[in-house]
Design an enzyme around this catalytic site. Sequence first.
Site, PDB file in Angstrom:
ATOM      1  N   GLY A  62      74.559  60.077  16.965  1.00  0.00           N
ATOM      2  CA  GLY A  62      73.288  60.788  17.065  1.00  0.00           C
ATOM      3  C   GLY A  62      73.444  62.269  16.786  1.00  0.00           C
ATOM      4  O   GLY A  62      74.520  62.839  16.996  1.00  0.00           O
TER       5      GLY A  62
ATOM      6  N   GLY B 294      71.111  66.015  17.255  1.00  0.00           N
ATOM      7  CA  GLY B 294      69.913  66.617  17.820  1.00  0.00           C
ATOM      8  C   GLY B 294      69.951  68.123  17.725  1.00  0.00           C
ATOM      9  O   GLY B 294      70.849  68.712  17.085  1.00  0.00           O
TER      10      GLY B 294
ATOM     11  N   PHE C  23      70.715  70.237  19.892  1.00  0.00           N
ATOM     12  CA  PHE C  23      71.786  70.889  20.625  1.00  0.00           C
ATOM     13  C   PHE C  23      73.178  70.419  20.209  1.00  0.00           C
ATOM     14  O   PHE C  23      74.175  70.810  20.827  1.00  0.00           O
ATOM     15  CB  PHE C  23      71.598  70.665  22.130  1.00  0.00           C
ATOM     16  CG  PHE C  23      70.316  71.221  22.641  1.00  0.00           C
ATOM     17  CD1 PHE C  23      69.202  70.420  22.808  1.00  0.00           C
ATOM     18  CD2 PHE C  23      70.201  72.566  22.946  1.00  0.00           C
ATOM     19  CE1 PHE C  23      68.017  70.936  23.272  1.00  0.00           C
ATOM     20  CE2 PHE C  23      69.018  73.097  23.411  1.00  0.00           C
ATOM     21  CZ  PHE C  23      67.914  72.273  23.571  1.00  0.00           C
ATOM     22  N   GLY C  24      73.268  69.588  19.202  1.00  0.00           N
ATOM     23  CA  GLY C  24      74.581  69.171  18.738  1.00  0.00           C
ATOM     24  C   GLY C  24      74.644  67.684  18.464  1.00  0.00           C
ATOM     25  O   GLY C  24      73.630  66.980  18.435  1.00  0.00           O
TER      26      GLY C  24
ATOM     27  N   VAL D  29      76.226  63.676  19.056  1.00  0.00           N
ATOM     28  CA  VAL D  29      76.619  62.749  20.113  1.00  0.00           C
ATOM     29  C   VAL D  29      77.665  61.802  19.540  1.00  0.00           C
ATOM     30  O   VAL D  29      77.468  61.197  18.480  1.00  0.00           O
ATOM     31  CB  VAL D  29      75.416  61.952  20.643  1.00  0.00           C
ATOM     32  CG1 VAL D  29      75.849  61.009  21.760  1.00  0.00           C
ATOM     33  CG2 VAL D  29      74.329  62.891  21.141  1.00  0.00           C
TER      34      VAL D  29
ATOM     35  N   LYS E 172      78.111  64.317  24.400  1.00  0.00           N
ATOM     36  CA  LYS E 172      77.201  65.200  23.673  1.00  0.00           C
ATOM     37  C   LYS E 172      77.858  66.570  23.586  1.00  0.00           C
ATOM     38  O   LYS E 172      78.041  67.261  24.592  1.00  0.00           O
ATOM     39  CB  LYS E 172      75.857  65.291  24.397  1.00  0.00           C
ATOM     40  CG  LYS E 172      74.790  66.013  23.597  1.00  0.00           C
ATOM     41  CD  LYS E 172      73.407  65.627  24.071  1.00  0.00           C
ATOM     42  CE  LYS E 172      72.343  66.112  23.092  1.00  0.00           C
ATOM     43  NZ  LYS E 172      71.030  65.532  23.366  1.00  0.00           N
TER      44      LYS E 172
ATOM     45  N   ASP F 294      63.628  68.350  26.706  1.00  0.00           N
ATOM     46  CA  ASP F 294      63.951  67.858  25.360  1.00  0.00           C
ATOM     47  C   ASP F 294      63.660  66.364  25.284  1.00  0.00           C
ATOM     48  O   ASP F 294      64.425  65.592  24.701  1.00  0.00           O
ATOM     49  CB  ASP F 294      65.417  68.144  25.029  1.00  0.00           C
ATOM     50  CG  ASP F 294      65.747  67.848  23.551  1.00  0.00           C
ATOM     51  OD1 ASP F 294      64.827  67.928  22.712  1.00  0.00           O
ATOM     52  OD2 ASP F 294      66.901  67.518  23.249  1.00  0.00           O
TER      53      ASP F 294
END
Length: 872
Positions: free
Chosen positions: A581, A583, A585-586, A588, A602, A702
């Site tokens: 994944g 997103g 913020f970074g 996964v 994450k 989020d």
Amino acid sequence: MAAATCLPLFVLVSVLMAASTSPSSAAETPQELLLDFKASLQDPSGALSAWSSSTPYCNWPHVACAISAAANATVSVSISLQGLGLSGDLAASSLCRVRGLIALSLASNGFNQTIPLELSRCASLASLNLSAGAFWGPLPEQLAMLTSLVSLDLSRNSFEGQVPAGLAALGGLQVLDLGENLLSGVLHPALFGNLTSLHLLDLSRNQFLDSELPRELGRMSSLRWLFLQGSGFSGVIPESFLGLEQLEALDLSMNNLAGVVPPGFGLRLQKLMTLDLSQNGLSGQLPEEIASCSMLRRFEVHDNAFSGELPAGLWSLPDLRVIRAQNNRFTGRLREFPGGQSRLEQVQIDNNSFSGGIPQSIGLVRTMYRFSASLNELNGSLPDNLCDSPAMSIINISRNALSGTIPAFKNCRRLVSLYLAGNGFTGPIPASLGDLQVLTYIDLSSNALTGGIPTELQNLKLALLNVSYNQLSGRVPPSLITELPAVFLQGNPGLCGPGLPKDCDADAPSRRRQGLAVAATVASFLTGVALLAVGAFAVCKRLRGSESSSSSSPWKLVLFHPVRITGEELLAGFHDKNIIGRGAFGRVYLIELQDGQKVAVKRLVNSSGKLTFRVAKNEMEALAKIRHKNIAKVLGFFYSGSDGEVSIIYDHSQSQVGSLQDLICAPKLTICWKDRVRIALGVAQGLAHLHHDHAPQVLHRDLKSSNVLLLGDELEPRVTGFGIDRVVGEMAYQSCMSSDLNYKCYVAPEQSCTKKPTHLMDVYSFGVILLELVTAAQRPASDGESVDVVKWVRRRANVTDGVSQILDPSIASAATQKGMQATLELALRCTSVVPDRRPAMDEVARSLQAISFASVHPQTPMLTKSPGTLEP
């Protein structure tokens, strides 16, 4: 004589002939006028299909007729079209020509228009209800022409502008409900000076009003219910309010009121049952006369700056059910309750300066289900009968100066939450707690408890057991140590077990070990020599390799649960092939450990600069304490000292099948309606836990479908990605969110102009997920560019037959129609542009529970509570 009798007959025949030949006259019959009105409506469910010319209109559904006993035998007509899913342009001119029309309700429909000015011609109307009808625009001055009105309900719409001063002409009005609109400006004093017959006045939740409380309200001697909460009222409470002798409910909460409560308040309010002054800026001491309100049931003054003692007689009022006085500056001792005569159900006095002991009579109050007095200065021991009430469910007396032992609590059969943290309790944890079958939350941290953790606690289905920072010792029961975060056990050096600093077998003497001491010593010596040689070789090799590698600060691994993982394994797992994944913020990563267990990591992007290890650890500890079946478990974190980077380690279930986004974005969403509601309910319950049950409150900030994981064949939802703003910092959070254009539709519109985040922003994001589940996210392009689901749904809702185009056609059927429409309505409330119009998450969860129940038991009607209903 014959001529005299024939003349009236001739006139009658002439009139009948004229009526039969005149089209205009025929159209004026009530039956034809109502059919004209029906023709102007959109009726997708066919609720008015039985309205036809072949049936007398008084026999039509939703129409009621009453014939007076007077000589002229006039007919009074009442029409109630509430909640029928109607829309269209109202043919009010036809409707108002129906003779004898005294009551009209168009509530809970979707007309999406302004109030038709022709409604002002309904001269005989005594009751007009347009609440929740999707009406908007200014309130027309022409409403003042309805001089026969007794009840006018325009609540829960989008009316804007000022309240017309001309409404003062409605002198006979008894009910005026304008709550939950967008009204603004200053209230005209003349409006209330003339409406002296009002029994109910509701101006609540009109956040754009800019007015002081009108003194003229005190002249309404007949007023029984006054609701002004959440409407931006300022100034002081007028002394004229002291004369409202018929008042039964007064709600001034969530405003900007200041000053003191007028002296003598309550002395003449002998019928007052509900008093809510909460969430204002009121100060000073409450008048003792409030205790004169002998019929008072609810007393709420929380979140103000009140000081001094609570009125002494308050505790002994015979009908008082609720006292909420938390977050003030109250002092003094708690009064004794009147034992078996008291009907108190809920006492919340947290975060004050109350002193002395807990009343010994508390256990005699048979109706008490919540007693919360945390963050005070209470002392002494706990009464043995604290939990003798058969209804007691919540006890929170943490952060006081209480001492002594914890009672056995054997009678607390309904106890769900027990918070005793931050006191001076001594002695053992009562084993009898394990017999309380519904006990779910236990916090005994920061006391001086001794002994072991009772094995009986394994009988409970605990979501929280915090015994940190005591003087406990011994082996932790096996099932508890596998479920509890390590932070809930820390600060007890005597505790031992797997994953804890102390191994239970380390101190157990063994004769066999003593007999082999010499052999062990020799073996240890030889082994040590070998290890030293191997170690020296490894060190030399590492030093040579470090010459060609860049220097960096060491990584730190902190685990809150027993997990067999090393920092090297995590670093090796940060590989593109393990990414599951991406997103804002970074990335996964899904990393498989040596023992076959998998964890999701994450790796956060921290753009705000270096984050200290101490700050990261404090925030991660707080997130690791969150326990709920619909919230992903935080196992620990990985910290880089060089750049402050944090990687959060989550539990990864073997039965995980992907995220909700994976299902929604699949070529075809195949899950049935019942499963979609169950997924939504699980997410709502998880968020409600973060917002309302967990202390302190945690905001997700989020929330999106990719952060909802689905487990097993039942697709059990689990929310992840929560609270990341607390770890990376506000600047980094804002920077990452502004760059995440793919998920902008989940972000509440007020986020860019609000300094302080609120739980209502999460509600908005959840509403977007609800819309995705209802629509299956099959949104077409608009003018060459895609539109987000909120905009698309609102545009569809404004066109003819729009609702049927919104609902996912693959599951929309007669059996699911009502539930889907109810969910759509709830989603639109959650995604309201005005934050205060959004429901809280616990209310959302309750609504979805009713929808879920109805989807499993379709024969059961969905019962929904009107937001305007007053709770006793």
